[in-house]
Design a protein around this motif. Structure first.
Motif, PDB file in Angstrom:
ATOM      1  N   THR A  17     -10.574  -6.557  -8.934  1.00  0.00           N
ATOM      2  CA  THR A  17      -9.224  -6.430  -8.361  1.00  0.00           C
ATOM      3  C   THR A  17      -9.084  -5.200  -7.463  1.00  0.00           C
ATOM      4  N   GLN A  18      -9.980  -4.217  -7.601  1.00  0.00           N
ATOM      5  CA  GLN A  18      -9.992  -3.072  -6.694  1.00  0.00           C
ATOM      6  C   GLN A  18     -10.987  -3.274  -5.552  1.00  0.00           C
ATOM      7  N   VAL A  73      -6.827  -8.987  -5.933  1.00  0.00           N
ATOM      8  CA  VAL A  73      -5.786  -7.993  -5.667  1.00  0.00           C
ATOM      9  C   VAL A  73      -5.379  -7.360  -6.983  1.00  0.00           C
ATOM     10  N   ASP A  74      -4.948  -6.128  -6.910  1.00  0.00           N
ATOM     11  CA  ASP A  74      -4.560  -5.378  -8.098  1.00  0.00           C
ATOM     12  C   ASP A  74      -3.408  -6.071  -8.813  1.00  0.00           C
ATOM     13  N   SER A  77       0.022  -4.355  -8.448  1.00  0.00           N
ATOM     14  CA  SER A  77       0.567  -4.503  -7.097  1.00  0.00           C
ATOM     15  C   SER A  77       1.066  -5.910  -6.854  1.00  0.00           C
ATOM     16  N   ALA A  78       0.303  -6.888  -7.360  1.00  0.00           N
ATOM     17  CA  ALA A  78       0.716  -8.285  -7.186  1.00  0.00           C
ATOM     18  C   ALA A  78       2.029  -8.553  -7.903  1.00  0.00           C
ATOM     19  N   SER A  82       4.735  -5.980  -3.563  1.00  0.00           N
ATOM     20  CA  SER A  82       4.614  -5.055  -2.445  1.00  0.00           C
ATOM     21  C   SER A  82       4.013  -5.759  -1.239  1.00  0.00           C
ATOM     22  N   SER A  85       0.323  -4.789  -0.557  1.00  0.00           N
ATOM     23  CA  SER A  85      -0.704  -5.445  -1.363  1.00  0.00           C
ATOM     24  C   SER A  85      -0.902  -6.892  -0.929  1.00  0.00           C
ATOM     25  N   GLU A  86       0.160  -7.558  -0.498  1.00  0.00           N
ATOM     26  CA  GLU A  86       0.043  -8.929  -0.011  1.00  0.00           C
ATOM     27  C   GLU A  86      -0.877  -9.017   1.196  1.00  0.00           C
ATOM     28  N   LEU A  88      -3.480  -7.439   1.844  1.00  0.00           N
ATOM     29  CA  LEU A  88      -4.901  -7.349   1.515  1.00  0.00           C
ATOM     30  C   LEU A  88      -5.552  -8.735   1.529  1.00  0.00           C
ATOM     31  N   ALA A  95      -6.726  -1.565   2.701  1.00  0.00           N
ATOM     32  CA  ALA A  95      -5.535  -0.768   2.397  1.00  0.00           C
ATOM     33  C   ALA A  95      -5.205   0.215   3.515  1.00  0.00           C
ATOM     34  N   ASN A 110       5.339  -8.378   5.461  1.00  0.00           N
ATOM     35  CA  ASN A 110       4.584  -8.909   4.329  1.00  0.00           C
ATOM     36  C   ASN A 110       3.715 -10.058   4.818  1.00  0.00           C
TER      37      ASN A 110
END
Length: 316
Positions: A17-18, A73-74, A77-78, A82, A85-86, A88, A95, A110
């Motif tokens: 996820t990172q 994705v984190d 964040s999901a 945010s 994050s979307e 990504l 990032a 977004n």
């Protein structure tokens, strides 16, 4: 050994996820790919169970987990929704680049607004944050493929009837279009470059809640993959009165594309329904009386008489 394996799975989940896949050795990457397939199956099972049990909070959590797994994705964040994050999920927009891209007039941008931008504007804005020619082409292909949903009709009705009465089993029908597809096309696999299985369906869930105290949420996975799709679910009608229903279309594969709408409908008592039916028959010359046989009600025309209730887009 068991505790060690759990810690290893935790570390691999965080690495995924990172997006730290480049820091994993061959055996660890193989282990991660095996775990990802299993984690996705678990999250899909959680979605189905939560829908069957009508547990919207559990369903939302399972949906966020599923997206985190297939999109890398984190999870936090999901869940926060945010816009950064979307983004990504856009190819090559990491990032740092995403932060630069969202400055100025795009501060609140977004994933949905990225897909809706004019192609030239999107290209020039991505060039400004350092995307190469090939990366620009990849991002544009993604923008064309990412789902853009619009609802054309939302209706609450009882099959074979022209009036919704209390305690009926009603149907909510939602017609929506995947604006990113051409006529006759169907949705295929979602864009999931960090997931080992390339065939993750671009699926959606329909959620419907009658907005009242203690209103129950119903959920169903949408089976229609066409450009012009129809989703339906059934629910028991509450007591007589005017109601607002909250419709949500929830993306299973992408974070940031969910849409909300309101649909308004009215429920009659049995006495009110009979009185209205007599009035309509008298107006059409079909005779009055208390005949409850339903003859002369008009079949398809009955459903049309119900009309398309006002659909209020809440996306803004």
């Amino acid at each position: 050994k068991g505790a060690t394996e759990v810690r290893k799975a935790d570390v691999l989940f965080l690495a995924h996820t990172q997006r730290c896949h480049d820091k994993l050795t061959g055996p660890l990457l193989e282990d991660l790919n095996v775990l990802l397939a299993k984690w996705r199956l678990v999250s899909r099972a959680m979605l189905e169970i939560a829908a069957h049990k009508a547990l919207p909070a559990a369903h939302e959590a399972a949906l966020e987990l599923h997206r985190a797994i297939v999109q890398a994705v984190d999870l936090a964040s999901a869940a926060s929704g945010s816009g950064g994050s979307e983004l990504l999920q856009v190819p090559h927009l990491d990032a740092e680049r995403g932060k630069k891209w969202r400055k100025g007039p795009r501060k609140a941008a977004n994933l949905a607004s990225f897909a809706e931008m004019a192609a030239e504007e999107r290209r020039s804005s991505l060039e400004a944050v350092g995307l190469s020619e090939q990366e620009l082409l990849d991002a544009e292909e993604f923008a064309k493929a990412v789902p853009r949903i619009s609802v054309s009709q939302a209706k609450v009705f009882v099959a074979g009837e022209d009036i919704v009465c209390e305690d009926d089993i009603a149907t909510v029908r939602v017609k929506f279009a995947r604006e990113n597809l051409a006529e006759g096309e169907a949705s295929g696999a979602a864009h999931t470059p960090f997931f080992p299985d390339a065939v993750i369906p671009e699926a959606w869930w329909l959620s419907f809640t009658v907005v009242t105290r203690g209103g129950k949420t119903r959920l169903v996975r949408v089976r229609d993959a066409g450009r012009d799709a129809v989703a339906e679910l059934r629910f028991k009608v509450p007591s007589a009165g005017k109601y607002r229903g909250r419709i949500k279309l929830l993306s299973e594969a992408y974070a940031g594309l969910d849409a909300e709408y309101d649909v308004h409908f009215e429920v009659k008592t049995e006495k009110e329904a009979k009185a209205l039916d007599r009035t309509r028959r008298a107006a059409s010359g079909g005779g009055g009386g208390d005949d409850d046989s339903g003859e002369g009600s008009g079949g398809e025309d009955d459903e049309d008489e119900l009309g398309d209730f006002e659909v209020e887009d809440l996306a803004d």
